[in-house]
Motif scaffolding. Sequence first.
Motif, PDB file in Angstrom:
ATOM      1  N   GLY A 134      11.004  38.511   2.153  1.00  0.00           N
ATOM      2  CA  GLY A 134      10.113  37.675   2.948  1.00  0.00           C
ATOM      3  C   GLY A 134       8.654  37.944   2.647  1.00  0.00           C
ATOM      4  O   GLY A 134       7.833  37.014   2.593  1.00  0.00           O
ATOM      5  N   GLY A 148       7.507  34.518   1.053  1.00  0.00           N
ATOM      6  CA  GLY A 148       7.002  33.845   2.241  1.00  0.00           C
ATOM      7  C   GLY A 148       7.985  33.987   3.394  1.00  0.00           C
ATOM      8  O   GLY A 148       9.177  33.720   3.241  1.00  0.00           O
ATOM      9  N   ARG A 149       7.474  34.437   4.543  1.00  0.00           N
ATOM     10  CA  ARG A 149       8.359  34.683   5.690  1.00  0.00           C
ATOM     11  C   ARG A 149       8.876  33.390   6.296  1.00  0.00           C
ATOM     12  O   ARG A 149      10.017  33.327   6.758  1.00  0.00           O
ATOM     13  N   LYS A 150       8.056  32.350   6.311  1.00  0.00           N
ATOM     14  CA  LYS A 150       8.535  31.051   6.790  1.00  0.00           C
ATOM     15  C   LYS A 150       9.646  30.532   5.896  1.00  0.00           C
ATOM     16  O   LYS A 150      10.693  30.078   6.392  1.00  0.00           O
ATOM     17  N   LYS A 151       9.439  30.598   4.593  1.00  0.00           N
ATOM     18  CA  LYS A 151      10.441  30.097   3.660  1.00  0.00           C
ATOM     19  C   LYS A 151      11.764  30.838   3.836  1.00  0.00           C
ATOM     20  O   LYS A 151      12.839  30.231   3.892  1.00  0.00           O
ATOM     21  N   GLU A 192       2.930  29.545   6.994  1.00  0.00           N
ATOM     22  CA  GLU A 192       3.472  30.426   5.972  1.00  0.00           C
ATOM     23  C   GLU A 192       2.586  31.651   5.838  1.00  0.00           C
ATOM     24  O   GLU A 192       1.358  31.577   6.006  1.00  0.00           O
ATOM     25  N   SER A 193       3.183  32.798   5.584  1.00  0.00           N
ATOM     26  CA  SER A 193       2.424  34.016   5.295  1.00  0.00           C
ATOM     27  C   SER A 193       3.250  34.850   4.336  1.00  0.00           C
ATOM     28  O   SER A 193       4.481  34.841   4.390  1.00  0.00           O
ATOM     29  N   ARG A 194       2.536  35.541   3.458  1.00  0.00           N
ATOM     30  CA  ARG A 194       3.221  36.373   2.471  1.00  0.00           C
ATOM     31  C   ARG A 194       2.251  37.410   1.943  1.00  0.00           C
ATOM     32  O   ARG A 194       1.032  37.332   2.179  1.00  0.00           O
ATOM     33  N   LEU A 251       6.640  36.828  11.504  1.00  0.00           N
ATOM     34  CA  LEU A 251       5.902  35.589  11.745  1.00  0.00           C
ATOM     35  C   LEU A 251       5.144  35.646  13.066  1.00  0.00           C
ATOM     36  O   LEU A 251       4.014  35.154  13.166  1.00  0.00           O
ATOM     37  N   SER A 283      12.169  38.172   9.615  1.00  0.00           N
ATOM     38  CA  SER A 283      11.246  37.039   9.469  1.00  0.00           C
ATOM     39  C   SER A 283      10.647  36.627  10.808  1.00  0.00           C
ATOM     40  O   SER A 283       9.454  36.314  10.897  1.00  0.00           O
ATOM     41  N   PRO A 325      -2.743  33.456   5.379  1.00  0.00           N
ATOM     42  CA  PRO A 325      -1.705  32.435   5.384  1.00  0.00           C
ATOM     43  C   PRO A 325      -1.794  31.596   4.118  1.00  0.00           C
ATOM     44  O   PRO A 325      -2.866  31.392   3.564  1.00  0.00           O
ATOM     45  N   ALA A 326      -0.653  31.127   3.690  1.00  0.00           N
ATOM     46  CA  ALA A 326      -0.615  30.354   2.445  1.00  0.00           C
ATOM     47  C   ALA A 326      -1.539  29.168   2.531  1.00  0.00           C
ATOM     48  O   ALA A 326      -1.531  28.407   3.469  1.00  0.00           O
TER      49      ALA A 326
END
Length: 547
Positions: free
Chosen positions: A86, A90-93, A205-207, A139, A135, A534-535
């Motif tokens: 994650g 990306g944690r959202k993905k 999104e965040s990574r 998030l 995740s 954030p992305a």
Amino acid sequence: MTSQTNPKTPGPRSGAAAPAAAAHRWAVLAICCVAAALLGIDNSVLNYAVPSLARQLDPTSTQLLWIVDVYGFVLGGLLIVAGNLGDRIGRKKLLLIGVTGFGAASALTAYAGSPETLIAARALLGLAGATIMPSTLSLVRAAFTDPKERTTAIGISSGIAAASFALGPVVGGLLLDHFWWGSVFLINVPVMALVLVAGVLLLPESRNPNPGRLDWVSVPLSIAGMFGVIYAIKTAARDGVGAHSAWIAAAVGAASLLVFLRRQTRLADPLLELKLFRNPAFSGAIGANVVTMFASTTLSLGFSLYFQVVRGWSPLTAGLALLPGPLSAAFAAPLCAVLIPRIGRARTVASGLVLMAVSTAGLGMSDTHTGYWQLVPLLVLNGVGIIFTFSVTSDTILASAPRTRTGAAAAISETAMELGGALGIAILGSVLSAFYRSNLTLPGGLSGAQVDAARESVSGGVETGGRLGGTAGLQVADAARHAFVDSLHTTTLIAAAIMTLGAVAALVTLRNVPAVLPEQHEYGAGTGPSSEAPAGQASQSRPLPTA
């Protein structure tokens, strides 16, 4: 003292945009809470569907054990890998992938036509659950950057997660009263579909923008190590410490983990960042979680048997009887944000453990005729203690890790709790069984098979008495009930003593952790702007409180 940016510097949002931004943050929390709650319900609901699915699918005893255990094996074995994944993709993905997979695996589980299909479907559920667990926490951590708001949000998330475990028996009981066993899994599909749509629309999104190379050798070592250790603990709890499979799994797991940990110290981009444990806030909170999960399993294990076997209540009634504890945890969660500034993190965690110790000892003193309303205040007290502990430790763990590694930190936290719970069931469950057998006094005239069945467990004792019938049957059943209650007295006192020691340890290990934990951007540092954004957005500097 940490450095601060200019408090007068305007943030990225102001004026009319601020309420919309706040509403969006709380929407993120709501989505993550629903996803995490469904995992909690699913984790506890299977036990109530086992009799129905066993009648329909007719699994062997070995297949039935795998149906029950494979979810936890896969989940525990993959958490560390999933948390790191994650941070990278990306944690959202990863959450959306997990939610989709969980819904599909739930449908496959509901309509499984054979034991083999059901085992495979439960394994897929564990895989999807491993991607969802870290995740959701990471998030929430990314959405709430204000320390006070973050503490409140994580407290609410922890409270709902605690309540969800008790909802499993209630949901399962209601569905099984009206539908077939697969309904307890099919209900996941529409809920996960709702989470998926809301997540696509609302989750940011965040990574980690610079994750480095993924060490592919560490991945199988981590999985083999965690899977082996968890398998060994669960097998030893069920079959005894002399089980050969438990020793083989323990040897493979321990060897794999040893090689894995040594490798992590030599890598520039490790899968498990051992530097996190140098932070006393992180390691102290992890330790408190392990102690809490280890000792609190006595209640979930013992009182499920107490209500259903000793008192003779239905699974649904027993689930409803336990509900005041988790519900009080959900409602008490916001109090932690009020307590921490007043008494500090160490005292809040220690207070939670003391409340759990007192309530555990009190509940353990129940006899075969204790009135339920005498237990309700103790159940409420226990729920409040649980949330005082878990909400603070979860916030401490996530806040003390760099924002680029929150997925990994959340995974470590969840893994530690899985291990603590498994060890608690193995050790305290064995203590409970040993005291039951030593306290059991059976009447004469029983066959060897009847004695063995009665000594196996309180369920076996009551069932043996029921099959015997007459005066002898009543004597056997009563002897089993009283032996179990006596063993529960002793075991809960041991658990309460462990919690008390945990409270003392929390006061020591967390004593220097500040009430307000600033954003961590390096290991053990809280200065400078975050290296993670954030992305699609630039990183924004913001005022940081003084530690």
